[in-house]
Write a protein that holds these residues in place. Structure first.
Motif: not given
Ligand code: MN
Ligand code: GP9
Length: 619
Positions: A254, A296, A412, A471-472
């Motif tokens: 994440e 995500t 996150h 993921d990003h």
């Molecule tokens: Mn994410």
């Protein structure tokens, strides 16, 4: 007769309407320049921004008198409040996402929640100036009682003037860029050329028209379109099939960006476990985040399908019932793999419960399957350490071989952690978000170490190939200054692009480490994995390439139409030399831009036309 005369002699109503429209226009222009910081490359851009909103605002404000003889002051004021509210909503959204809100994303909030608790943090005391005119306008409207009548002739001229201005706006926009409408994924360009209000109207029309694409898609058209994706076999390396038949553990990291790898903060490594792991893994250090508004879910979509995500909204939410040719399907066909996915959040988030069925997953372990208490959860759900611990017990019962996907969660935004879970001190930049990010990344790294240790203890390590991918981004552009402070870098287009890189680590027990610096993106993960699994990646209706053989001349494409290739970087409609970072003639980026347009449009066509239903099902 008398009423009409009053209107034409003392047209206070029209004057008021023009005044209110003018003020709203002014606010829009200020927000465009100051709030959205729309990049201005030429005087023409300034003209576009100044004029883009007038026509449509005039027409909208005209609703205060279209259906009556007089200007309805309450309706006029209502539109003023509404217009200001929309502008402010756009501004808040932009401050967080550096993007323009789109209609699909609003519907998406039902599945994923909106800006939530962070909204207050996005506000600024200066915002009050956006609303200061409202009491004044209210007062002005209340005291104007005479001359509100608008004669029919004036109404006609008013509408004609508004329409003419809109035609002018659109024409100017098209002069600036002939691709204005075909590149609708470039929201910044649309907002700059047409103004925020017209952008919203256009965006809604696009959203409403999207289902038509499915209805009008035919088998013949589908086959013709898909031809582009029937890539030639790029050849095999000696790595082809080295992980054949192994279980696959995919871990979505994440919000992890690549800069944390081998990075020290206050003399301590941020990712000590991963730093060790990459010494015995394939470490791809130039893979870019290609996600859009689906975050995500976009990353998952790319890994599973090797298609591009949508420009607005998430495919998971907008097209969950499509036919896909996904990683679980391929593994099932080729090796009778069982596909399971693990996540410590509710199963409805990002519409996963529906979408995972279409993607071919056999089992989704979600929040209901885990023991989640207040003590073992933070932010969105179960903390990563207990998540992996509990997941390992579920894994014992998976039929082999399996493809198991794990979505971590603790790292996150806004990167919250309790004292007990701190394995590193926060960084000390001016930006708290960046400081906290370091602690949650470190926590994620710790959770991976515990997970690998458990798998080794339980005999689930040796016969497995591990794929770990960020993921990003975690640090959005809004907090970029803090990141540059942390890394001691300058805020340049180049550094901004570099920060868009996510780590990709593929670990096969017993291998020697290798760093691969071929540029690529999340869509390339699946073909790379398939290569190692000894499965042909060609003719899989995919845009990605195997990173072991990927031609670096092929641009890495981002969802807003920007790209990075061997020689060029294209961002915000500006072409840069990759080597020097200097702005160069747009023409130099032309050939790559052609590829970008072709691929993004085709990917959208595949998704909106549900095109794979014709191609995949017949096999
Ligand atoms: Mn994410
Ligand atoms: C929530 C997780 C995080 O389930 O996927 O979502 P994100 O905001 O990163 O898309």
């Amino acid at each position: 007769m008398e009423l009409t005369d009053t209107g034409s002699k003392n047209p206070a109503g029209i004057r008021l309407t023009l005044l209110v429209t003018g003020i709203l226009c002014l606010k829009t222009v200020i927000i465009c320049f100051v709030g959205f910081k729309l990049p201005v490359q030429s005087f023409f851009d300034v003209v576009l921004i100044l004029t883009g909103s007038i026509g449509s605002l005039l027409l909208v404000m005209g609703f205060s008198f279209y259906f009556g003889e007089k200007v309805n002051r309450f309706v006029l004021f209502g539109f003023m409040v509404l217009g200001t509210g929309i502008l402010y909503g756009d501004l808040l959204y932009y401050r967080f996402y550096n993007d323009f809100v789109s209609a699909p994303i609003l519907f998406q909030f039902a599945n994923v929640g909106g800006l939530g608790a962070s909204t207050v943090e996005l506000m600024s005391p200066w915002d009050v100036f956006l609303f200061l005119d409202l009491p004044l306008i209210a007062w002005l409207l209340l005291r104007t009682k005479d001359g509100l009548t608008v004669p029919k002739g004036i109404k006609r001229k008013y509408v004609a003037f508004g329409v003419a201005l809109i035609v002018l706006t659109v024409s100017l926009g098209l002069v600036k860029s002939v691709h204005l409408f075909s590149d609708s994924y470039d929201r910044e360009q649309v907002v700059k050329s047409l103004g925020p209000l017209n952008y919203h109207v256009y965006d809604i029309v696009l959203g409403l028209a999207a289902p038509l694409q499915r209805l009008t898609m035919t088998e013949t058209k589908a086959h013709a379109s898909i031809e582009y994706l029937q890539q030639e076999d790029p050849g095999r390396t000696e790595l082809f099939g080295i992980a054949e038949g192994k279980n696959i553990v995919f871990i979505s990291l994440e919000s992890m960006q690549d800069f944390v790898i081998n990075q020290q903060v206050n003399g301590e490594e941020v990712t000590p476990f991963l730093n060790e792991l990459i010494k015995e893994s394939f470490y791809f250090n130039q893979v870019y985040d290609q996600t859009a508004q689906g975050k995500t879910s976009d990353a998952e979509f790319m890994v599973d399908t090797s298609l591009y995500p949508l420009a607005s909204g998430s495919v998971f939410v907008r097209r969950p019932d499509n036919t896909f040719h996904s990683l679980p399907h391929i593994l099932q066909e080729e090796g009778d793999y069982y596909a399971a996915t693990f996540h410590g959040n509710v199963d409805t988030f990002w519409n996963r419960d529906v979408m995972y069925e279409s993607l071919g997953y056999d089992r989704f372990f979600s929040k209901d399957d885990y023991t989640v208490t207040e003590a073992n959860s933070v932010n969105y759900g179960l903390k990563d350490i207990p998540f992996f611990k509990q997941s390992a017990t579920f894994m014992q019962n998976l039929p082999e071989p399996y493809y198991a996907k794990f979505l971590t969660l603790t790292n996150h935004f806004p990167f919250l952690l309790e004292e007990d879970d701190l394995f590193i001190d926060p960084a000390d930049t001016e930006e708290d978000v960046v400081n906290r990010y370091i602690t949650t990344v470190r926590y994620l790294d710790e959770s991976l170490e515990t997970f690998f240790a458990t798998l080794k203890e339980e005999g689930m390590y040796e016969d497995t190939i591990f794929v770990l991918a960020g993921d990003h981004y975690g640090i959005s552009e809004k907090y970029e200054d803090g990141l540059n402070e942390l890394l001691g870098t300058e805020a340049t287009v180049e550094s901004g692009m570099k920060h868009q890189q996510i780590p990709l680590i593929i670990h096969i027990p017993g291998q020697t480490g290798e760093t691969i610096s071929t540029p690529g993106g999340a869509i390339d993960i699946r073909p790379t994995l398939l290569h190692l699994m000894g499965i042909n990646a060609e003719n899989r209706y995919a845009f990605g390439y195997n990173l072991f053989t990927r031609d670096s001349a092929h641009p890495v494409i981002f969802r807003d139409g920007s790209f990075i290739s061997d020689d060029h970087v294209y961002k915000d409609n500006i072409c840069y030399s990759k080597e020097t970072g200097a702005v160069i003639d747009e023409e130099a980026c032309g050939p790559d831009l052609e590829t970008v347009r072709k691929e993004l449009k085709l990917s959208d066509k595949i998704i909106f036309g549900d095109l794979l239903r014709f191609v995949v099902e017949e096999e």
